[in-house]
Design an enzyme around this catalytic site. Structure first.
Site, PDB file in Angstrom:
ATOM      1  N   CYS A  86     -27.892  11.377   3.114  1.00 14.12           N
ATOM      2  CA  CYS A  86     -27.750  11.330   2.251  1.00 14.12           C
ATOM      3  C   CYS A  86     -27.389  10.038   1.570  1.00 14.12           C
ATOM      4  CB  CYS A  86     -27.332  12.269   1.017  1.00 14.12           C
ATOM      5  SG  CYS A  86     -28.076  14.259   1.551  1.00 14.12           S
ATOM      6  N   CYS A 178     -21.983  19.950  -0.125  1.00 10.38           N
ATOM      7  CA  CYS A 178     -22.938  19.815   0.598  1.00 10.38           C
ATOM      8  C   CYS A 178     -24.421  20.375  -0.419  1.00 10.38           C
ATOM      9  CB  CYS A 178     -23.257  19.930   2.483  1.00 10.38           C
ATOM     10  SG  CYS A 178     -24.318  19.282   3.302  1.00 10.38           S
ATOM     11  N   GLN A 301     -38.866  23.027  12.773  1.00  7.88           N
ATOM     12  CA  GLN A 301     -38.605  22.054  12.259  1.00  7.88           C
ATOM     13  C   GLN A 301     -36.997  22.445  10.612  1.00  7.88           C
ATOM     14  OE1 GLN A 301     -38.701  19.063  11.733  1.00  7.88           O
ATOM     15  NE2 GLN A 301     -41.311  18.226  12.574  1.00  7.88           N
ATOM     16  N   TYR A 330     -46.654  17.915  22.796  1.00 13.39           N
ATOM     17  CA  TYR A 330     -44.736  17.865  22.940  1.00 13.39           C
ATOM     18  C   TYR A 330     -44.884  18.911  21.333  1.00 13.39           C
ATOM     19  CZ  TYR A 330     -45.788  12.725  23.849  1.00 13.39           C
ATOM     20  OH  TYR A 330     -46.093  11.260  25.269  1.00 13.39           O
ATOM     21  N   CYS A 427     -42.227  10.929  13.913  1.00 13.06           N
ATOM     22  CA  CYS A 427     -41.440  10.596  12.618  1.00 13.06           C
ATOM     23  C   CYS A 427     -40.533   9.293  12.770  1.00 13.06           C
ATOM     24  CB  CYS A 427     -40.155  11.326  13.246  1.00 13.06           C
ATOM     25  SG  CYS A 427     -39.802  11.701  14.609  1.00 13.06           S
TER      26      CYS A 427
END
Length: 469
Positions: A86, A178, A301, A330, A427
């Site tokens: 973060c 968290c 994901q 992939y 990504c």
């Protein structure tokens, strides 16, 4: 006597931070030299300590702030600035989205060097906190102390359960709360930590490679199912069952409670047996009524809600009519392949990891999907003339490679086979741009759609539609 070998760091005063650039860093300039800085925001005015000099740029850290950017917001996490996660929570979410879209555009234009259409606005995440479905916490008997803790002179508990300090494989920051994963993730971690401390169970020492408790994995699913995996160094049944029985009692919503004994020098357990202590050996995620089985070794994901948006847009850009032969490169656990299968004639999925292909086949079976075929092996070897002769030339190729992008042999094979459309999910916009430049020999970029999968970080996914000339 002064130590003449002591390294001296140059200080630059009153430097204005200009903009955010790749990898989450910000950019400043001094005497026509580019400086990359972390932990700042565009508009900050700071004193910089140079920590690394390269031929064409410098790297620095902010040591004093003279003025703060109007883009700044108050970080919400007490661990901000120390924890490696973060890192963008000091700027507002709209600003994060602006710079993520800019990052995609800059990479495609600078590296790809190809004509681009108008960008679709980046699709932000509905949740910018508590969006992850998987977290891995690490045990350490030598938890990291902050500067404030050290300077206080007090004694602190060193048995920690949390995250790695950036750049330090041997240092773990103990985490109290968290903001990445929804309840009961925090409660599960704190329960395990307190039980282990109270019962004197040995937290792992990564330098000596000794100690019982190594790793705790919590996986939550959009179906409400919940998996917890305890990883230990050796088989101490009294300690293992003590922790797992407590979790089963305190958290009856846990549907898959597992453990793995890992005597190796690293925390990977893909080659080890995972023991199901209570419940089922898997949980399920769901998209449009399609259920995806997620085991302890499965990839899925980590932002499930935004993954659905990513795959929905991928399918939309593929423009499937029901008659297409689709190659899904992939494919991982076959998530995209199974998601688009009902909208096309047949899907051929290819993936390097054999266990992921087994998951892909299972996900087809449990959803009665009969028009998928999966292959495991190196992409550049499996995507061969023989495979294409067996199944036919694809009408559409969907490719979602790792951060390194596609191997050049794979790019050349796509140019040779020349499908009508390629939907490239990435990504890493930098390696995507490199591949797009190679594909521009025979393809035009028809649409670009960034998607934010990871709020509060610099990471961004991007979908590009390529159409054959």
């Amino acid at each position: 006597m002064r130590n003449k070998h002591k390294k001296k760091f140059e200080i630059l005063e009153n430097v204005k931070i200009e903009e955010m650039v790749a990898e989450g860093k910000c950019l400043a300039r001094h005497n026509n030299m580019v400086i990359f800085v972390g932990g700042v925001a565009p508009g900050d005015v700071v004193d910089l300590r140079i920590i690394r000099k390269k031929k064409s740029f410098l790297e620095a850290e902010a040591v004093n702030f003279h003025a703060y950017s109007e883009l700044r917001v108050q970080p919400f996490c007490e661990h901000f600035g120390v924890c490696g996660g973060c890192k963008w929570q000091h700027i507002g979410y709209d600003t994060q989205l602006y710079y993520k879209q800019k990052q995609v555009k800059d990479n495609l234009e600078r590296i790809g060097k190809i004509p681009l259409p108008e960008f679709d606005p980046i699709l932000g995440s509905e949740k910018d906190k508590y969006y992850r479905n998987k977290l891995e916490f690490t045990f350490s008997n030598n938890g990291w102390l902050t500067k404030e803790q050290i300077q206080s002179g007090e004694e602190f508990e060193r048995n920690a359960l949390g995250f790695h300090i950036p750049g330090r494989f041997d240092k773990i920051l103990d985490i109290e709360h968290c903001y990445l994963q929804p309840d009961p993730s925090n409660a599960i971690r704190l329960t395990v930590r307190e039980y282990a401390r109270e019962h004197g169970l040995p937290f792992y020492d990564v330098m000596k490679q000794e100690g019982l408790l190594r790793n705790l994995i919590v996986r939550t699913a959009n179906t409400g199912e919940l998996m917890v995996i305890l990883q230990v160094k050796y088989d101490d049944q009294e300690a293992i069952t003590g922790i797992l029985d407590l979790l089963a009692e305190r958290f009856p919503e846990i549907s898959s409670l597992q453990y793995v004994v890992n005597p190796k020098g690293n925390e990977t357990f893909h080659d080890l047996e995972v023991v199901t202590y209570k419940g089922l050996p898997y949980i399920h995620e769901e998209m449009e009524g399609i259920r995806f089985r997620v085991g302890p070794k499965s990839f899925y994901q980590t932002n499930a809600k935004q993954a659905y948006e990513l795959y929905r847009l991928t399918r939309e850009l593929a423009n499937l009519t029901g008659n297409e032969l689709v190659y899904d490169l992939y494919t991982g656990a076959g998530t995209i392949a199974n998601f688009v299968a009902k909208q096309c004639k047949e899907v051929i999925g290819i993936e390097y990891v054999p266990s992921a292909i087994e998951d892909a086949k299972i996900n087809s079976q449990i959803n009665d999907i009969t028009n998928t075929t999966f292959y495991a092996g190196d992409m550049k070897d499996i995507l061969s003339d023989e495979l294409i002769a067996r199944h036919g030339k694809p009408d559409v190729v969907i490719t979602d490679p790792p951060r390194a992008g596609m191997h050049q042999d794979v790019v050349e094979k796509l140019l040779q086979v020349h499908p009508d459309r390629i939907v490239y999910v990435s990504c890493n916009p930098a390696t995507q741009a490199r591949d797009l430049e190679l594909l521009s020999e025979k393809y035009d970029v028809a649409r670009v759609q960034p998607v934010d999968m990871f709020p509060q970080t610099h990471h961004v996914e991007n979908i590009v539609l390529l159409t054959a000339r």
